[in-house]
Design an enzyme around this catalytic site. Structure first.
Site, short mmCIF file in Angstrom:
data_model
loop_
_atom_site.label_atom_id
_atom_site.label_comp_id
_atom_site.label_asym_id
_atom_site.label_seq_id
_atom_site.Cartn_x
_atom_site.Cartn_y
_atom_site.Cartn_z
N ILE A 139 3.60 8.64 11.88
CA ILE A 139 2.91 8.15 10.71
C ILE A 139 3.90 7.29 9.93
CG2 ILE A 139 1.20 9.98 10.53
CD1 ILE A 139 2.87 11.41 8.54
N ASP A 140 3.39 6.33 9.19
CA ASP A 140 4.24 5.35 8.52
C ASP A 140 5.15 6.01 7.49
OD1 ASP A 140 2.93 3.38 9.96
OD2 ASP A 140 1.45 3.03 8.38
N ARG A 141 6.23 5.32 7.15
CA ARG A 141 7.20 5.84 6.19
C ARG A 141 6.54 6.27 4.89
NH1 ARG A 141 11.29 1.54 3.76
NH2 ARG A 141 9.30 0.85 2.95
N ARG A 240 -4.86 1.36 7.63
CA ARG A 240 -4.51 0.32 6.65
C ARG A 240 -5.12 -1.02 7.03
NH1 ARG A 240 1.86 0.79 6.57
NH2 ARG A 240 1.65 -0.75 4.87
#
Length: 304
Positions: A139-141, A240
């Site tokens: 998962i993204d930062r 996103r």
């Protein structure tokens, strides 16, 4: 060091900003990579070190020297981890917002992997190599929430197979800008690299992969909507990109929408995770509470 790349500026490109122009000419380099090369003196303009905000002139000659990549290896670090579940084969982690999952250029340490190597004393699946041991999905930062980590190769293969056949359920909650025309729906739109910005993904038919996101409205506010999103596929930045495609970027998303003062990146949380244990065959299901930053955003938009 590889053979230098030499570029000559044409008249129609005069007055372009140097770092942006070089990035467009060299799709293998991100803008941040170009800026790092400039900062380290590896990009010369007419024989002299260039500056990233230089404005180009007709006939300028740029010489770009790209150093050979330095091999990276993750090292154990005593980083606190929010462990939701652990056994001899796998862990489920609740990752905080702002933590990078594995080492990468610009983030050599302080990542989830560094903490996992310390906690597990090196006992992690080696399928993804020394930089991403145990990492089955990411998962993204600036996305918070649940992800599963494999301790053994057997567990890794079993979990990866479930993700490939879409039997691993991953559910997210997000705050998006605006109100959806349809409160419930599915986005089926292929995702690939944005040809105009190599750091972004976009909905495109070129060099893309199928992507499917199911969404439903949880609550509507003045100018924002609290939604649940369920991934059928798992492409880079999928939720996103799909929310932006609908015209409703995620609140605070600096890449696909607009930054929000006081909020570090997008308001997106991996709330629930369901899969079959790859060794025992037992159904596994986990949920976690919305983090404080997310709750604060909901309180803020509820006053709209």
């Amino acid at each position: 060091m590889a053979e230098p790349v030499v570029l000559t500026v044409a008249a129609e490109d005069a007055d372009a900003r140097l770092d942006a122009w070089v990035t467009a000419q060299c799709p293998q380099l991100t803008r941040s990579a170009v800026q790092n090369l400039i900062a380290e003196g590896h990009l010369l303009r007419n024989g002299r070190p260039a500056k990233k905000n230089d404005r180009l002139k007709n006939g300028d000659v740029l010489c770009i020297s790209v150093p050979e990549p330095v091999a990276m290896e993750a090292v154990p670090q005593p980083i606190p981890l929010d462990i939701v579940y652990e056994d001899a084969h796998l862990l489920v982690i609740n990752k905080p917002k702002g933590m990078v999952v594995h080492p990468a250029p610009g983030h050599p340490d302080g990542t989830l992997v560094n903490g996992l190597l310390h906690h597990c004393a090196g006992q992690l699946s080696g399928i993804n190599g020394v930089i991403r041991p145990g990492i089955v999905h990411r998962i993204d930062r600036d996305t918070s929430g649940l992800l599963v980590v494999a301790k053994t190769d057997q567990a890794h293969l079993g979990l990866a197979e479930q993700i490939a056949v879409h039997s691993c359920a991953r559910t997210y909650e997000a705050v998006i800008c605006g109100r959806l025309k349809e409160p419930v729906g599915t986005v089926c739109a292929p995702i690939g690299r944005d040809p105009n910005n190599r750091q972004r993904m976009c909905v495109t038919d070129r060099n893309s992969r199928d992507a499917v996101t199911h969404y439903s409205t949880l609550a509507e506010f003045g100018h924002h909507t609290h939604v649940e999103c369920r991934l059928e596929t798992g492409r880079t930045h999928q939720i996103r990109v799909h929310m932006r495609y609908l015209g409703h970027p995620i609140y605070g998303d600096e890449v696909y929408g607009k930054a929000v003062k006081g909020l570090q990146g997008q308001c997106l949380h991996a709330r629930a995770l369901r899969f079959t244990h790859p060794i025992t065959g037992e159904p596994m299901q986990f949920t976690c509470e919305l983090p404080q930053y997310f709750q604060a955003v909901l309180r803020q938009i509820s006053r709209e």
